[in-house]
Enzyme design. Structure first.
Site, PDB file in Angstrom:
ATOM      1  N   LYS A  57      27.648  69.977  10.859  1.00 26.88           N
ATOM      2  CA  LYS A  57      28.857  69.818  11.683  1.00 26.88           C
ATOM      3  C   LYS A  57      29.857  70.938  11.412  1.00 26.88           C
ATOM      4  O   LYS A  57      30.561  71.398  12.318  1.00 26.88           O
ATOM      5  CB  LYS A  57      29.504  68.460  11.439  1.00 26.88           C
ATOM      6  N   GLY A 186      14.596  67.695  19.248  1.00 26.70           N
ATOM      7  CA  GLY A 186      15.351  66.459  18.992  1.00 26.70           C
ATOM      8  C   GLY A 186      16.736  66.797  18.480  1.00 26.70           C
ATOM      9  O   GLY A 186      17.278  67.879  18.738  1.00 26.70           O
ATOM     10  N   ARG A 275      11.656  62.936  10.554  1.00 25.52           N
ATOM     11  CA  ARG A 275      11.788  62.790   9.106  1.00 25.52           C
ATOM     12  C   ARG A 275      10.928  61.623   8.636  1.00 25.52           C
ATOM     13  O   ARG A 275      10.595  60.740   9.422  1.00 25.52           O
ATOM     14  CB  ARG A 275      13.265  62.547   8.737  1.00 25.52           C
ATOM     15  N   HIS A 447      46.712  58.511  29.592  1.00 23.79           N
ATOM     16  CA  HIS A 447      46.463  59.535  30.614  1.00 23.79           C
ATOM     17  C   HIS A 447      47.212  60.798  30.232  1.00 23.79           C
ATOM     18  O   HIS A 447      48.370  60.710  29.851  1.00 23.79           O
ATOM     19  CB  HIS A 447      46.944  59.049  31.978  1.00 23.79           C
TER      20      HIS A 447
END
Ligand code: NAI
Length: 470
Positions: A57, A186, A275, A447
């Site tokens: 990440k 994947g 895995r 919003h």
């Protein structure tokens, strides 16, 4: 027993210090259970922190910045081509890992959890032998096995290990290969494929199946695919690896695709074909715990194995192999040990692919609903109709909801778009709370925000979505 060996006693032994193991240890300590963690790595955090979720990440964040800077050109803001200092990038990524693992160490030591560095193998249902630590043996009342999983590799005869990377190798960021072949389209293949494409590699994906991300709704995969086609050199679906040959500094890869045999050269090959659980090599056969044909330790709803003192959680216990599933199982297993009536029975487990755009879903997907013969109504809200998405120039999104046709209860939700992984939590809560379309549609959403697409997709069930035509 060897004379002079140190045997330590503990109420709860946790084997593995990943997201399952360290959370189990913290929860146990909070419940007053004396706990010992045995982990072979110096620092806790597991694959997720050391060589999985967190470093990927961190690098995907960098890839997104590079992508956003390029995209800004269309708004009239031009940046120069990025110059990537690989060493600095690697140091920064390692710093992220260091900071979080130090944090987890602190969480454990503040709770007086004993952390032993070493490898644990069962001698029987009460004892584990520890290799590499100061303690030789631990006698326990209960044990939680949280040993995780490792990358599946292809047969040595097809692709020798020394010629390829697994995700952990790729996340070291030691080099940026000119041409990278990713085998398996994947989660890992696409996330790391995007990282290396952003850093400058020419990426080719080779996937056995006819589509990417098996298990994900094809409607959600479509916008991502549109982006990947621009970023990657080639996406070869329905392809099969035939063999490899080392040629100078490169590897010549033979594969079949589109009915013909082909050869291409790559500097690196990343294998991301799934895995496998780490249930072997831990002496499980010395206990009464059972392992299924796929290598998962058999567990019940409390995550108790067929050996009543032993529990198993996380990747070693069952699919899906996701850190957040392991964390929840950790809580359930510890509470069960403490005698609470706890069970692992989530209404849904969210899945997030942290590509750009992100893909996230929970509950049933439309193809699953069809396969199960469920009577459902499906609604969609395209992000082209979201003010927030338009203002970010990111209309490549879709929010899709699956409702029970009779009760209007939310059964599943899928989102593709920027930050879909954050948005999905609303869907998880809605499914857990048995929300119906009216609950979601009538809840006031801020919003402008992409979360409005969830409210609008719910309103669409009644033909009341304001921002899409009829
Ligand atoms: P995966 O199961 O997501 O994808 C593997 C892909 O490889 C599939 O598309 C499969 O059809 C393909 N494949 C299998 N054998 C092949 C072959 N011989 N040649 C070409 N293609 C082949 O597995 P992946 O990406 O390795 O990730 C493993 C697991 O790690 C995931 O299932 C997920 O549980 C976890 N993970 C989760 C992440 C997240 O939550 N964002 C990120 C990364 C991993």
């Amino acid at each position: 027993m060897v004379v002079g060996e140190l045997t330590q006693e503990t109420d709860l032994l946790v084997i593995g210090g990943g997201p399952g193991g360290y959370v189990a240890a913290c929860v146990a300590a909070d419940l007053g259970i004396q706990t010992t963690v045995v982990e072979w790595a110096e620092v806790p955090g597991g694959v997720c922190l050391r060589e999985g979720c967190i470093p990927s990440k961190a690098l995907l964040h960098v890839a997104k910045i590079i992508g956003d800077a390029e995209h800004a050109g269309s708004f009239g803001v031009a940046f120069e081509q990025p110059k990537v200092d690989v060493k600095k990038l690697r140091n920064w990524k390692n710093g992220v890992i260091r900071r979080l693992s130090t944090g987890i160490k602190g969480l454990l030591s503040n709770r007086k959890v004993d952390y032993i560095t070493g490898r644990a193998t069962f001698e029987d249902s009460r004892r584990a032998r520890i290799e590499g630590g100061d303690v030789a043996r631990i006698k326990f009342k209960h044990c939680i096995i949280a040993t995780g999983s490792r990358a599946k590799m292809l047969p040595e005869s097809l692709l020798p290990r020394e010629l390829c990377w697994d995700a952990a190798d790729a996340l070291k960021i030691e080099e940026v290969p000119r041409r990278l072949l990713v085998i398996g389209g994947g989660y890992i293949g696409l996330e790391l494929g995007q990282v290396y494409a952003a850093l400058g590699s020419e990426v080719t994906i080779l996937e056995t199946l006819e589509s990417l991300l098996p298990g994900a709704d094809p409607d959600l995969v479509k916008p991502l695919l549109g982006k990947l086609r621009k970023q990657f050199k080639a996406i070869l679906t329905g392809a099969a690896l035939k063999g490899v040959k080392k040629k100078g500094g490169a590897v010549e890869v033979a594969f079949s695709h589109d009915g013909s045999d082909k050869r291409e050269s790559f500097e690196r090959i990343l294998v991301s074909v799934g895995r496998q659980p780490n249930s072997d090599g831990i002496g499980i056969e010395k206990t009464k715990a059972e392992v299924d044909d796929l290598g998962f330790i058999t567990v019940d709803a409390q995550r108790r194995t067929t050996d009543k003192r032993l529990f198993a959680i996380g990747d070693v216990a069952c699919q899906p192999m996701l850190a957040h599933k392991a964390m929840r199982e950790a809580k359930v297993a510890v509470e069960a040990i403490a005698g609470h009536p706890s069970a692992f029975d989530p209404a849904c487990i969210p899945a997030v692919v942290y590509t750009d755009p992100e893909l996230a879903w929970c509950g049933v997907t439309e193809p699953e609903a069809l396969a199960q013969g469920l009577n459902v109504k499906v609604t969609k809200f395209p992000w082209t109709a979201s003010g927030r998405a338009v203002s970010m120039g990111r209309t490549d999104g879709l929010t899709k909801m699956i409702f029970d046709a009779e009760t209007q209860r939310l059964l599943g939700i899928g989102i593709v778009g920027v930050h879909a992984g954050d948005l999905i939590s609303e869907g998880v809560l809605a499914i857990e709370m048995a929300a119906v379309a009216e609950d979601i549609g009538s809840s006031i959403h801020p919003h402008p925000a992409t979360s409005e697409t969830i409210a609008e997709a719910a309103e669409a069930l009644f033909g009341r979505a304001v921002h899409v035509g009829h």
